[in-house]
Scaffold this active site. Structure first.
Site, PDB file in Angstrom:
ATOM      1  N   TYR A  47       0.847  -1.196   0.000  1.00 48.81           N
ATOM      2  CA  TYR A  47       0.000   0.000   0.000  1.00 48.81           C
ATOM      3  C   TYR A  47       0.877   1.239   0.000  1.00 48.81           C
ATOM      4  CZ  TYR A  47      -5.052  -0.223   0.143  1.00 48.81           C
ATOM      5  OH  TYR A  47      -6.359  -0.314  -0.217  1.00 48.81           O
ATOM      6  N   GLU A  49      -0.558   4.839  -0.507  1.00 46.12           N
ATOM      7  CA  GLU A  49      -1.368   6.050  -0.780  1.00 46.12           C
ATOM      8  C   GLU A  49      -0.513   7.293  -0.628  1.00 46.12           C
ATOM      9  OE1 GLU A  49      -4.761   5.894   1.790  1.00 46.12           O
ATOM     10  OE2 GLU A  49      -5.870   4.559   0.454  1.00 46.12           O
ATOM     11  N   ASP A 193      -6.229  13.763 -25.131  1.00 47.21           N
ATOM     12  CA  ASP A 193      -6.232  12.364 -24.697  1.00 47.21           C
ATOM     13  C   ASP A 193      -5.564  11.576 -25.810  1.00 47.21           C
ATOM     14  OD1 ASP A 193      -6.758   9.727 -24.169  1.00 47.21           O
ATOM     15  OD2 ASP A 193      -8.888  10.009 -23.713  1.00 47.21           O
ATOM     16  N   THR A 219      -3.460   6.294 -22.028  1.00 45.15           N
ATOM     17  CA  THR A 219      -3.305   4.944 -21.490  1.00 45.15           C
ATOM     18  C   THR A 219      -1.830   4.596 -21.672  1.00 45.15           C
ATOM     19  OG1 THR A 219      -3.692   3.913 -23.625  1.00 45.15           O
ATOM     20  CG2 THR A 219      -5.617   4.214 -22.216  1.00 45.15           C
ATOM     21  N   LYS A 222      -1.535   0.819 -25.115  1.00 45.57           N
ATOM     22  CA  LYS A 222      -1.869   0.730 -26.545  1.00 45.57           C
ATOM     23  C   LYS A 222      -0.560   0.831 -27.338  1.00 45.57           C
ATOM     24  CE  LYS A 222      -6.530   2.161 -25.427  1.00 45.57           C
ATOM     25  NZ  LYS A 222      -7.602   3.168 -25.528  1.00 45.57           N
ATOM     26  N   ARG A 228      -1.531  -2.384 -18.624  1.00 47.38           N
ATOM     27  CA  ARG A 228      -2.789  -1.634 -18.645  1.00 47.38           C
ATOM     28  C   ARG A 228      -2.736  -0.547 -17.578  1.00 47.38           C
ATOM     29  NH1 ARG A 228      -5.396  -4.488 -21.854  1.00 47.38           N
ATOM     30  NH2 ARG A 228      -6.994  -2.901 -21.955  1.00 47.38           N
TER      31      ARG A 228
HETATM   32  C1  LIG Z   1      -8.642   3.515 -24.670  1.00 44.17           C
HETATM   33  C2  LIG Z   1      -9.009   4.904 -24.445  1.00 44.17           C
HETATM   34  C3  LIG Z   1      -9.347   5.372 -23.163  1.00 44.17           C
HETATM   35  C4  LIG Z   1      -9.644   4.471 -21.987  1.00 44.17           C
HETATM   36  O1  LIG Z   1      -8.695   3.651 -21.556  1.00 44.17           O
HETATM   37  P1  LIG Z   1      -9.035   2.475 -20.523  1.00 44.17           P
HETATM   38  O2  LIG Z   1      -7.681   2.131 -20.017  1.00 44.17           O
HETATM   39  O3  LIG Z   1      -9.719   1.403 -21.290  1.00 44.17           O
HETATM   40  O4  LIG Z   1      -9.893   3.047 -19.454  1.00 44.17           O
HETATM   41  C5  LIG Z   1      -9.586   6.729 -22.997  1.00 44.17           C
HETATM   42  N1  LIG Z   1      -9.499   7.577 -24.037  1.00 44.17           N
HETATM   43  C6  LIG Z   1      -9.212   7.156 -25.279  1.00 44.17           C
HETATM   44  C7  LIG Z   1      -9.145   8.151 -26.383  1.00 44.17           C
HETATM   45  C8  LIG Z   1      -8.968   5.812 -25.530  1.00 44.17           C
HETATM   46  O5  LIG Z   1      -8.706   5.406 -26.778  1.00 44.17           O
END
Ligand SMILES: *Cc1c(COP(=O)(O)O)cnc(C)c1O
Length: 424
Positions: A47, A49, A193, A219, A222, A228
């Site tokens: 933990y 935090e 994002d 993220t 990807k 993840r």
């Molecule tokens: C994949 C994605 C997310 C979310 O990611 P998670 O890890 O699945 O919550 C947010 N914004 C965009 C543009 C994405 O492609």
């Protein structure tokens, strides 16, 4: 202790599925064995935090160093001035930013989900569309691309407090400088994002939002090829080019707002095993090899888009500049759902996806989204992309003939046999 055969046998099954199939889901990738080792390490027991040096638990001397190293690496990777590496996912990163900079009921302007945006950019089924007042921009019908002048007009009309740029199924680069002009003209905060293309942005293969956007989220799993998870970043130019402070003050103030929005705002204890795995992945992404990888991802996507177009498929926006593409199947008389279900029988994994101005439901859809990040990690090149598209076309054309599908499946499995993964 007896081995939990139920779960471990299933993990072995999944490992075989990943090994023998063609992975075309644009948001997936295969991490290195070092990333997996860190994610499966003893750090899961801890933990922590709070932030490095400022924790609410004892015994954090080691995880402090791990988290600080991860922060330092991601700042170097993107040229950021500040980073928080604790968000459990991309959606969590976006939730934290919105909690930090918005009040319930505030207006947000995001990329329409049905045009390639993400649920967390204001969809009515998501917190972002329930807690805030969502407004949207989309792509133009003729070009399949966003039109910045049109976004400017929408921004002027809706007066959003936060503008979100970035998408989940958009195959073109984004002009973040232009987005910043739009945001400044209506005194809005600008968030990019970059969940999908972040690995390509890190190697300067696409525009970097850090110099232009107030806040950047991503993220890590990807194109960035980590575990993840999520991250939040800010550049040093938090103040706008006119020297005016943004509506939320300076970088120091803003970083305190965002740190607090992650913990205790939206999360409890951070996942230090995942943070360590992010650190390993960022180390890999800093290497020159990762640039070679990113360049190949883009070359493969172009080759794949061209091959699809040669078979008469319609690619939204007419091609791709990144790792992914959206294929409109309406001219082929097959739905996205049908295509996804038939291709998986040949061990080819894609996902159904709405296309802009879709007349089918989100459950059926008129398109599929494909990407090359995972296939490129397996070592496949441009020639292989042409072969893969011919296999996909064969399955879709002969979708009622079981034998044709089985024959493609055999070819897929033998192609993947030669490309080992998870070698320790
Ligand atoms: C994949 C994605 C997310 C979310 O990611 P998670 O890890 O699945 O919550 C947010 N914004 C965009 C543009 C994405 O492609």
């Amino acid at each position: 202790m007896t081995t939990d055969n139920t779960i471990f046998d299933l993990i072995e099954k999944e490992r075989n599925r990943q090994l023998h199939g063609l992975e075309l889901i644009a948001s997936e990738n295969f991490v290195s064995s070092q990333v997996m080792a860190a994610a499966g390490s003893v750090l899961t027991n801890k933990y922590a935090e709070g932030l490095p040096g400022k924790r609410y638990y004892g015994g954090c001397e080691v995880v402090d160093q791990i988290e600080q190293t991860t922060i330092d690496r991601v700042k170097e990777l993107f040229g950021a001035a500040w980073a928080n590496v604790q968000p459990h996912s991309g959606a969590q990163a976006n939730a934290a930013v919105m909690l930090g900079v918005l009040n319930p009921g505030d207006t947000i302007l995001g990329f329409d989900l049905s045009h390639g945006g993400h649920l967390t950019h204001g969809s009515s089924v998501n917190y972002s569309g329930k807690l805030y007042r969502p407004t949207f921009y989309g792509v133009e019908r003729e070009t399949g691309q966003i039109n910045y002048d049109h976004i400017q007009i929408i921004a002027q009309k809706e007066k959003p407090k936060l503008i979100i740029c970035g998408a989940s199924a958009y195959s073109r680069d984004i002009d973040f400088a232009r987005f910043r002009q739009i945001a400044d003209s209506v005194n809005a905060l600008l968030m990019a994002d970059i969940s999908h293309p972040s690995g390509l942005i890190a190697k300067e293969l696409l525009n970097n939002p850090i110099p232009h956007c107030h806040i950047v989220t991503s993220t890590t799993h990807k194109t960035l090829r980590g575990p993840r998870g999520g991250i939040i970043l800010m550049g040093k130019d938090f103040e706008n080019p006119m020297g005016q402070k943004t509506p939320k003050g300076d970088l120091k103030m803003m970083s305190a707002v965002l740190d607090g929005a992650v913990f205790p705002g939206t999360q409890g204890g951070p996942l230090e095993h995942i943070i360590a795995a992010k650190g390993v992945a960022f180390g890999e992404a800093l290497s020159n090899n990762f640039k070679t990888y990113g360049m190949q991802v883009i070359k493969n996507a172009s080759a794949m888009a061209n091959a699809f177009m040669n078979y008469g498929y319609h690619i939204v926006s007419g091609g791709t500049s990144n790792h992914c593409m959206l294929i409109d199947l309406r001219s082929k008389g097959i739905s996205g759902k049908e295509a996804e279900n038939i291709l998986v029988k040949a061990d080819i994994t894609v996902n159904k996806n709405m296309v802009p101005f879709d007349d089918k439901s989100p459950f059926t859809t008129s398109g599929i989204r494909v990407g090359t990040a995972a296939l490129t990690t397996r070592g496949l090149k441009e020639k292989d992309m042409e072969h893969i598209v011919s296999l996909i076309n064969e399955v879709l054309i002969n979708r009622t003939q079981e034998s044709a599908i089985i024959s493609v499946k055999k070819q897929v499995n033998s192609m993947m046999e030669e490309l080992p993964l998870f070698t320790w």
